[in-house]
Design an enzyme around this catalytic site. Sequence first.
Site, PDB file in Angstrom:
ATOM      1  N   HIS A 120      15.520   3.998  -9.660  1.00 17.97           N
ATOM      2  CA  HIS A 120      16.212   3.755  -8.385  1.00 17.97           C
ATOM      3  C   HIS A 120      17.197   4.896  -8.097  1.00 17.97           C
ATOM      4  O   HIS A 120      17.256   5.411  -6.985  1.00 17.97           O
ATOM      5  CB  HIS A 120      17.016   2.441  -8.438  1.00 17.97           C
ATOM      6  CG  HIS A 120      16.182   1.192  -8.454  1.00 17.97           C
ATOM      7  ND1 HIS A 120      16.282   0.246  -9.439  1.00 17.97           N
ATOM      8  CD2 HIS A 120      15.233   0.739  -7.594  1.00 17.97           C
ATOM      9  CE1 HIS A 120      15.435  -0.746  -9.196  1.00 17.97           C
ATOM     10  NE2 HIS A 120      14.789  -0.463  -8.080  1.00 17.97           N
ATOM     11  N   LYS A 133      15.079 -16.498  -4.930  1.00 20.01           N
ATOM     12  CA  LYS A 133      14.571 -15.717  -6.070  1.00 20.01           C
ATOM     13  C   LYS A 133      15.587 -15.802  -7.216  1.00 20.01           C
ATOM     14  O   LYS A 133      16.779 -15.539  -7.006  1.00 20.01           O
ATOM     15  CB  LYS A 133      14.383 -14.259  -5.622  1.00 20.01           C
ATOM     16  CG  LYS A 133      13.679 -13.383  -6.646  1.00 20.01           C
ATOM     17  CD  LYS A 133      13.335 -12.020  -6.049  1.00 20.01           C
ATOM     18  CE  LYS A 133      12.940 -11.035  -7.123  1.00 20.01           C
ATOM     19  NZ  LYS A 133      12.710  -9.690  -6.591  1.00 20.01           N
ATOM     20  N   ARG A 170       5.690   4.672  -7.261  1.00 22.64           N
ATOM     21  CA  ARG A 170       5.476   5.032  -8.666  1.00 22.64           C
ATOM     22  C   ARG A 170       4.020   5.345  -8.953  1.00 22.64           C
ATOM     23  O   ARG A 170       3.707   6.255  -9.693  1.00 22.64           O
ATOM     24  CB  ARG A 170       5.922   3.873  -9.580  1.00 22.64           C
ATOM     25  CG  ARG A 170       7.417   3.710  -9.634  1.00 22.64           C
ATOM     26  CD  ARG A 170       7.796   2.413 -10.265  1.00 22.64           C
ATOM     27  NE  ARG A 170       7.338   1.293  -9.455  1.00 22.64           N
ATOM     28  CZ  ARG A 170       7.708   0.033  -9.617  1.00 22.64           C
ATOM     29  NH1 ARG A 170       8.530  -0.275 -10.592  1.00 22.64           N
ATOM     30  NH2 ARG A 170       7.268  -0.908  -8.827  1.00 22.64           N
ATOM     31  N   SER A 180      12.498  -2.860 -12.869  1.00 20.28           N
ATOM     32  CA  SER A 180      13.597  -3.746 -13.279  1.00 20.28           C
ATOM     33  C   SER A 180      13.066  -4.863 -14.169  1.00 20.28           C
ATOM     34  O   SER A 180      13.708  -5.248 -15.153  1.00 20.28           O
ATOM     35  CB  SER A 180      14.274  -4.365 -12.048  1.00 20.28           C
ATOM     36  OG  SER A 180      14.793  -3.362 -11.224  1.00 20.28           O
TER      37      SER A 180
HETATM   38  O1  PNS Z   1      13.221  -4.440  -5.100  1.00 18.98           O
HETATM   39  P1  PNS Z   1      12.250  -5.259  -4.312  1.00 18.98           P
HETATM   40  O2  PNS Z   1      12.437  -6.732  -4.601  1.00 18.98           O
HETATM   41  O3  PNS Z   1      10.833  -4.804  -4.481  1.00 18.98           O
HETATM   42  O4  PNS Z   1      12.621  -5.015  -2.765  1.00 18.98           O
HETATM   43  C1  PNS Z   1      11.866  -5.601  -1.734  1.00 18.98           C
HETATM   44  C2  PNS Z   1      12.625  -5.514  -0.399  1.00 18.98           C
HETATM   45  C3  PNS Z   1      14.010  -6.077  -0.521  1.00 18.98           C
HETATM   46  C4  PNS Z   1      12.706  -4.071   0.027  1.00 18.98           C
HETATM   47  C5  PNS Z   1      11.776  -6.314   0.627  1.00 18.98           C
HETATM   48  O5  PNS Z   1      11.431  -7.538   0.072  1.00 18.98           O
HETATM   49  C6  PNS Z   1      12.501  -6.546   1.927  1.00 18.98           C
HETATM   50  O6  PNS Z   1      12.672  -5.633   2.707  1.00 18.98           O
HETATM   51  N1  PNS Z   1      12.938  -7.795   2.136  1.00 18.98           N
HETATM   52  C7  PNS Z   1      13.682  -8.181   3.305  1.00 18.98           C
HETATM   53  C8  PNS Z   1      12.914  -9.181   4.148  1.00 18.98           C
HETATM   54  C9  PNS Z   1      11.970  -8.466   5.082  1.00 18.98           C
HETATM   55  O7  PNS Z   1      12.360  -7.661   5.901  1.00 18.98           O
HETATM   56  N2  PNS Z   1      10.691  -8.794   4.904  1.00 18.98           N
HETATM   57  C10 PNS Z   1       9.629  -8.204   5.706  1.00 18.98           C
HETATM   58  C11 PNS Z   1       9.226  -6.863   5.129  1.00 18.98           C
HETATM   59  S1  PNS Z   1       7.866  -6.299   5.995  1.00 18.98           S
END
Ligand code: PNS
Length: 164
Positions: free
Chosen positions: A17, A41, A90, A127
């Site tokens: 990150h 979550k 990645r 993570s």
């Molecule tokens: O670290 P992560 O859990 O892979 O991050 C995922 C994240 C937070 C980037 C993604 O789940 C997100 O943007 N969530 C916010 C809700 C949202 O906008 N969902 C629609 C995405 S198309």
Amino acid sequence: MKRAVCPGSFDPATNGHLDIISRAARLYDEVVVAVLINESKACLFSIDERIEMLQEIVADYPNVRVASFRGLLVDFCRSQGISVVVKGLRAVSDFDYELQMAQMNWGLAGVETLFMATNPLYSFLSSSLVKEVAKWGGDVSAHVPDVVAQRLAARLSREREAER
Ligand code: PNS
């Protein structure tokens, strides 16, 4: 001002990150590291703990700040005047889901996504893997910032005590 967001759960933040955040900080005037608040979550670290750790991790980058958000990323972007999401890729396995999100975010609000190729040093890192290895006593100190390694050790030893 060109502003970008690096969004994620950051439970916890890894060196992967930090690599993406620091490289984004060289490309944009301001980078907002946005931690998703997702009550449904189960996270190892609370939202406050994740923010505190990130603040310490990015303290050396004057154009990086940490924030949290609920709901849609595009709504957060709109509220902060952000037009670009920066994500690390990645491996091919990341691509399907990331592409879907990028296309949805563009369709919803015209927010662009820039995919940055992860430094190969971190291509295996996540993570979840860090938590798994740390949980079973493995040394993750080479894969996470110091503050994360310390907090992980403290949290997991507290959990082991509680289980006894
Ligand atoms: O670290 P992560 O859990 O892979 O991050 C995922 C994240 C937070 C980037 C993604 O789940 C997100 O943007 N969530 C916010 C809700 C949202 O906008 N969902 C629609 C995405 S198309």
